[in-house]
Design an enzyme around this catalytic site. Structure first.
Site, PDB file in Angstrom:
ATOM      1  N   CYS A 113       0.635  -1.302  -0.088  1.00 10.37           N
ATOM      2  CA  CYS A 113      -0.051   0.249   0.016  1.00 10.37           C
ATOM      3  C   CYS A 113       0.987   1.192   0.196  1.00 10.37           C
ATOM      4  CB  CYS A 113      -0.780   0.058   1.156  1.00 10.37           C
ATOM      5  SG  CYS A 113      -2.247   0.236   0.766  1.00 10.37           S
ATOM      6  N   ASP A 116     -16.416   6.119   0.791  1.00 15.43           N
ATOM      7  CA  ASP A 116     -16.108   4.733   1.835  1.00 15.43           C
ATOM      8  C   ASP A 116     -14.873   3.777   1.845  1.00 15.43           C
ATOM      9  OD1 ASP A 116     -16.773   3.621   4.474  1.00 15.43           O
ATOM     10  OD2 ASP A 116     -18.143   5.035   4.473  1.00 15.43           O
ATOM     11  N   ASP A 117     -15.361   2.840   2.333  1.00  8.66           N
ATOM     12  CA  ASP A 117     -13.930   1.435   2.329  1.00  8.66           C
ATOM     13  C   ASP A 117     -14.248   0.757   1.399  1.00  8.66           C
ATOM     14  OD1 ASP A 117     -11.983   2.245   4.297  1.00  8.66           O
ATOM     15  OD2 ASP A 117     -13.306   2.119   5.953  1.00  8.66           O
ATOM     16  N   ASP A 136      -8.128  -3.901  -4.259  1.00  5.87           N
ATOM     17  CA  ASP A 136      -7.880  -3.247  -4.213  1.00  5.87           C
ATOM     18  C   ASP A 136      -6.049  -3.914  -5.071  1.00  5.87           C
ATOM     19  OD1 ASP A 136      -6.841  -1.507  -1.206  1.00  5.87           O
ATOM     20  OD2 ASP A 136      -8.439  -3.116  -0.658  1.00  5.87           O
ATOM     21  N   ASP A 143     -11.387  -4.287   3.259  1.00  7.47           N
ATOM     22  CA  ASP A 143     -12.669  -3.604   3.466  1.00  7.47           C
ATOM     23  C   ASP A 143     -13.310  -3.114   3.212  1.00  7.47           C
ATOM     24  OD1 ASP A 143     -10.482  -0.575   2.596  1.00  7.47           O
ATOM     25  OD2 ASP A 143     -10.981  -2.225   0.496  1.00  7.47           O
ATOM     26  N   GLY A 201     -10.611 -13.059 -12.724  1.00  6.34           N
ATOM     27  CA  GLY A 201     -10.374 -12.695 -13.263  1.00  6.34           C
ATOM     28  C   GLY A 201      -9.587 -12.287 -14.200  1.00  6.34           C
ATOM     29  N   HIS A 202      -8.380 -12.116 -14.054  1.00  4.07           N
ATOM     30  CA  HIS A 202      -7.019 -11.669 -15.454  1.00  4.07           C
ATOM     31  C   HIS A 202      -5.368 -11.185 -15.123  1.00  4.07           C
ATOM     32  CE1 HIS A 202      -6.587  -8.841 -19.051  1.00  4.07           C
ATOM     33  NE2 HIS A 202      -5.564  -8.750 -18.518  1.00  4.07           N
ATOM     34  N   SER A 203      -4.975 -12.147 -15.977  1.00  2.00           N
ATOM     35  CA  SER A 203      -3.464 -11.769 -15.430  1.00  2.00           C
ATOM     36  C   SER A 203      -2.940 -11.277 -16.743  1.00  2.00           C
ATOM     37  CB  SER A 203      -3.112 -13.305 -15.022  1.00  2.00           C
ATOM     38  OG  SER A 203      -3.394 -14.427 -16.279  1.00  2.00           O
ATOM     39  N   ASP A 252     -10.423   0.756   7.298  1.00  2.00           N
ATOM     40  CA  ASP A 252      -8.817  -0.106   8.389  1.00  2.00           C
ATOM     41  C   ASP A 252      -7.831   1.321   7.134  1.00  2.00           C
ATOM     42  OD1 ASP A 252      -9.942  -0.131   5.398  1.00  2.00           O
ATOM     43  OD2 ASP A 252      -8.204  -1.855   4.480  1.00  2.00           O
TER      44      ASP A 252
END
Ligand SMILES: Cc1cc2nc3c(=O)[nH]c(=O)nc-3n(C[C@H](O)[C@H](O)[C@H](O)COP(=O)(O)OP(=O)(O)OC[C@H]3O[C@@H](n4cnc5c(N)ncnc54)[C@H](O)[C@@H]3O)c2cc1C
Length: 665
Positions: free
Chosen positions: A319, A351-352, A369, A392, A442-444, A530
Site C-alpha cells: 500500500c 467509504d471503504d 485493491d 475493506d 480474474g485477469h492476468s 481500515d
C-alpha cells in the site's frame, strides 16, 4: 545482494519426478537444480524420551530460546543438576560454557555431568583428550565416558551399563544426524542417512541435486561434520549451481584434509587441535572470537542496497505504492462520474467499500485493491494481498462472498510464470476461502513487476453497517494492529534490518481483520475504517471529516511494530510517506514535533481496523480484541469539532479520561 528469493518454510519432502520440493506451509516449489543444505541435528529420535525430556542443541534458534527459558526456570531452584549428553567437541564446549554461565548465576549449587557413549573427543588426538579431562575436572564437570544413554525418563538418564544420571535439565548434543525425510527421496544416502555427493557436491543419483555442509557426505573425501568444512563449500557450490544451469562443466570442490578446531573452555580460553598439534590459552579464545565474529559480520553488517544504475530511488510495494491522496482527490474532483439509483454508498460519500442495491436483490458491498509485491515470496504476497483486500469489507461490517483476481507478472519462461502465478493465487485462496469468499474469475497480464489485487464482493450485515462517519464525542478510538509496516518494508528493501523485524511485520499483515470486525460490531462501534496507504492520520481524518469531529490521541498508547520508530527517526520511510506529510497539518504544532508523528503517516499494508467505541464498552472491547490475538490498543478519544476542519491533539492518557459528554453535564 544475491538476487535470491527468500522463502521461510520447512522442506518436508521431494518429488524428483516432477522436480518439486515439498514444503510444510507453501505449495510445492519447482526447481531446475536443487541444493539441499539443511545441516544436521543431534540424533535424538532413536533414544526414547530424549525428544520429550532433553533440550536438543539444534536447530540453534530454538535452542537459544530454550536456553533462556532454562535460565529463567532455574533462577528460583536451590540447586541445579545439568546433564549434557554427547562428548564430541560440541558437547564438551557446551558443558564447559554452561557450567561457567550457571556457576556465575548460582555459584557452587550447580552440578554439571557429561555423559558420552564413546571416549571423550574421539576424533581428536590423545593429548587433546587428556587436556580436556583435566579442564573438565578443574571446572567440576563430572564425566561418564563409555556410557550410552538408552532412555530418558523425566529427570533421569538411563544408560546401557545400568548407570542412572539424575538431572533437572538435560542438553542433547549427540552425533549429527540427517533429516528423516531424505530417506524417502530415493537419493543415494550414506548408512547414517546423509546425502552422498561427488567431489562436485552433486548427487551421483540425480544430476539436478546438489548438497553441501553437514547434510552432505563427499563419498571420496569424507570429513567430520564441522562448520569449517561447510562454509568453505559455499563458493564452489554457488559456482557449480550456476554452471549446472548453464550446461557447463562443474568444478571439483575437494575439502582440505584437516581443519584447526578451536574448542572454547567457557572461561575465555580455548584449546587448539589439529592432527597431532595441541595448544591452550586465552589468545586462542581471542582468535576463535575474531574468526567467528568476522564471519558473522559478513552476513549481518551489509552495505545499504542501492537502486539499479539508471533507476530512480527505490520504490516501495504494497500500500506504500498507492497514488498520493492529494493526486487522487484532484482527479476525482475533475471526473464528475455519473451515479445511479442503485448506488447507496458511492463516490459522493466515499467509504471503504461501495454499497449497491439493485431492485429486488439484497445490497452488495464492493471494493478493489491492487499493488505491487512488497515481499519476495509470491505465496506470502498472495496471502497479504487477499488479507488487505478483505479489510475493506470487514471495515464496513460485511461478510465477504466472492472475489475476482487481477495479477501482473514480469515476462519469464512459462514454467516460472506458471509457478509464480500459482503461488500468488494459492496464497490468495488460502485467505479468501477460510473467510467464506470464493474466487469467481480474474485477469492476468504481463507487467513490469509482480503485482496482485482482488475485487471483493460482500454482504452487509442487516442493520450493522459500519461507516467512516458516525463517531460521537467521547467515543474511544481503538486500533487493532501496530503501525510501522511501511517503514519496516522500506528498510527491508534496502537491506537495513534483520529478518526478525520483517517477520513480525508480516505476521500482522497476514492477520485477518475478520474477528476484529465481529468484535467491533458486538461492542457497537460507532464508526470504522481500515488503516492502509494514507497512514493512521490520513484515515482518521477521513473519519473525523465524515463525522464532523476532532480527536485527542495518547502518543504513548499508539502501538508500533518493534524497530519502526527508530527507523522513522533516522529518516527511513516508504515512498508514499512524503505524500502523506500533508496530513500532519491537522496535528497541533506541539504534536507535529513529537517523535511519534512520522509513525502516524506511515503507509500500512493490510493494516488494522480503526474504530470508535462507546466509552463504557471500550475496555471490555479491547480485552476481547486482545483475547482474539490482536495487538490492539485504545489510542485516544473523539472530541467535539472546534473549527471548520478537524484537528487532532495529543494528551497523555487520552483514552482513559471521563467521556466529555458526561463530564459536560
Ligand atoms: C555446540 C556446537 C558447537 C559447534 N562449534 C563448532 C565450531 O567451533 N567450529 C566448527 O567448525 N563447527 C562447529 N559446530 C558444527 C557446526 O555448527 C556445523 O558443522 C555447521 O553449522 C554446519 O553448517 P550447515 O550450513 O551445513 O548447517 P547449519 O548451520 O545447521 O544450517 C542449516 C540450516 O538449514 C535450516 N534447515 C534445517 N532443516 C530444514 C528444512 N527441512 N527446511 C528448510 N530449512 C531447514 C536450518 O534452520 C539452518 O538454518 C558446532 C556444533 C555444535 C552443536
Amino acid at each position: 545482494f544475491a538476487g535470491a528469493r527468500l522463502i521461510r518454510d520447512e522442506a518436508i519432502g521431494l518429488n524428483r519426478a516432477d522436480c518439486v520440493l515439498l514444503c510444510d506451509a507453501h505449495p510445492p516449489i519447482r526447481y531446475d537444480v536443487l541444493s539441499i543444505d539443511i545441516g544436521s541435528a543431534p540424533r535424538s529420535d532413536d533414544v526414547p524420551g530424549a525428544a520429550e525430556h532433553a533440550i536438543a542443541v539444534k536447530p540453534i534458534d530454538r535452542f537459544a530460546a530454550r536456553w533462556e527459558a532454562l535460565l529463567t526456570r532455574t533462577r528460583e531452584m536451590p540447586r541445579l543438576r545439568l546433564a549434557v549428553v554427547g562428548g564430541g567437541a560440541g558437547g564438551v564446549e557446551l558443558a564447559l560454557s554452561a557450567q561457567h554461565r550457571l556457576a556465575g548465576l548460582k555459584g557452587d549449587t550447580v552440578e554439571v555431568t557429561l555423559v558420552t557413549r564413546e571416549a571423550l573427543l574421539p576424533s581428536h588426538n590423545a593429548r587433546v583428550r587428556r587436556l580436556f579431562e583435566q579442564i573438565l575436572a578443574d571446572h567440576r564437570v563430572t564425566v561418564h565416558a563409555g556410557s550410552a544413554v538408552v532412555r530418558v525418563a523425566p529427570g533421569v538418564l538411563l544408560c546401557a551399563d545400568g548407570r542412572r544420571v539424575e538431572f533437572d535439565e538435560a542438553l542433547w548434543v549427540t552425533q549429527a544426524g540427517a533429516a528423516r525425510w531424505l530417506a524417502d527421496t530415493g537419493l543415494p544416502l550414506t548408512p547414517e542417512g546423509f546425502i552422498a555427493v561427488d567431489d562436485r557436491l552433486r548427487s551421483p543419483g540425480d544430476p539436478k541435486i546438489f548438497a553441501a555442509g553437514d547434510v552432505a557426505t563427499m563419498l571420496a573425501h569424507p570429513r567430520e561434520k564441522a562448520g569449517v568444512y561447510a562454509v568453505r563449500q559455499g563458493p564452489p557450490l554457488a559456482a557449480n549451481l550456476r554452471r549446472a544451469l548453464a550446461g557447463r562443466r562443474l568444478r571439483r570442490a575437494v575439502p582440505q584434509k584437516r581443519a584447526l578446531a578451536l574448542i572454547g573452555t567457557g572461561d575465555e580460553q580455548a584449546v587448539a587441535s589439529r592432527g597431532a598439534f595441541v595448544a591452550y590459552g586465552p589468545r586462542l579464545w581471542q582468535l576463535k572470537e575474531w574468526i567467528d565474529r568476522r564471519w558473522m559480520r559478513r552476513y549481518t553488517e551489509l552495505p545499504e542496497m542501492q537502486p539499479e544504475p539508471g533507476e530512480g530511488p527505490m520504490r516501495c510495494g504494497g500500500c506504500a505504492a498507492k497514488v498520493p491522496a492529494a493526486v487522487l482527490g484532484r482527479v476525482m474532483g475533475r471526473l464528475h462520474p455519473a451515479t445511479s439509483g442503485a448506488v447507496m454508498i458511492g463516490l459522493d460519500s466515499p467509504d471503504d467499500a461501495a454499497l449497491i442495491s439493485f431492485p429486488g436483490a439484497p445490497p452488495l458491498l464492493q471494493t478493489v485493491d491492487f499493488f505491487r509485491a512488497m515481499v519476495d515470496d509470491p505465496y506470502l504476497f498472495g496471502r497479504i494481498a487477499a488479507t488487505h483486500a478483505l479489510g475493506d469489507i470487514y471495515a464496513m461490517g460485511g461478510t465477504p462472498e466472492s472475489a475476482l483476481a487481477i495479477a501482473t507478472l514480469p515476462p519469464a519462461r512459462a514454467p516460472i510464470v506458471e509457478h509464480d502465478l500459482f503461488h500468488m493465487l494459492r496464497g490468495g485462496l488460502d485467505v479468501l476461502e477460510p473467510a467464506g469468499a470464493v474466487l469467481i474469475g480474474g485477469h492476468s497480464a504481463e507487467g513490469a513487476e509482480l503485482a496482485l489485487g482482488f475485487a471483493v464482493t460482500g454482504r452487509p450485515r442487516p442493520g450493522k453497517l459500519m461507516r467512516k462517519s458516525g463517531l460521537s464525542a467521547g467515543d474511544r478510538l481503538v486500533l487493532t494492529k501496530p503501525l510501522g509496516t511501511g517503514a519496516i518494508l522500506a528498510a527491508a528493501a534496502r537491506g537495513l534490518i534483520s529478518s526478525r523485524l520483517v517477520e513480525a511485520a508480516i505476521a500482522t499483515m497476514v492477520q485477518s481483520a475478520g474477528s476484529a470486525a465481529a468484535c467491533l460490531l458486538e461492542y457497537r462501534a460507532s464508526a470504522c475504517t481500515d488503516v492502509t496507504g494514507f497512514g493512521l492520520l490520513g484515515h482518521l481524518l477521513e473519519m473525523l471529516r465524515a463525522s464532523e469531529m476532532d480527536a485527542v490521541l495518547d502518543p504513548e498508547a499508539i502501538p508500533a511494530l518493534y524497530g519502526a520508530l527508530p527507523l522513522l527517526g533516522s529518516g527511513i520511510t516508504s515512498s508514499l510517506h512524503a505524500d502523506n506529510v500533508a496530513a500532519l497539518a491537522a496535528l497541533d504544532p506541539v504534536a507535529q514535533l513529537h517523535q511519534i508523528a512520522p509513525l502516524l503517516i506511515d503507509p500500512q499494508t493490510a493494516g488494522g481496523l480503526l474504530a470508535g467505541i462507546p466509552a463504557d464498552r471500550a475496555a471490555t472491547c479491547l480485552a476481547e480484541l486482545r483475547r482474539c490475538g490482536y495487538q490492539a490498543a485504545l489510542i485516544g478519544r473523539v472530541a467535539r469539532l472546534r473549527r471548520s476542519e478537524p484537528r487532532i491533539r495529543f494528551e497523555a492518557g487520552a483514552a482513559q479520561r471521563v467521556p466529555e459528554l458526561i463530564a459536560a453535564k
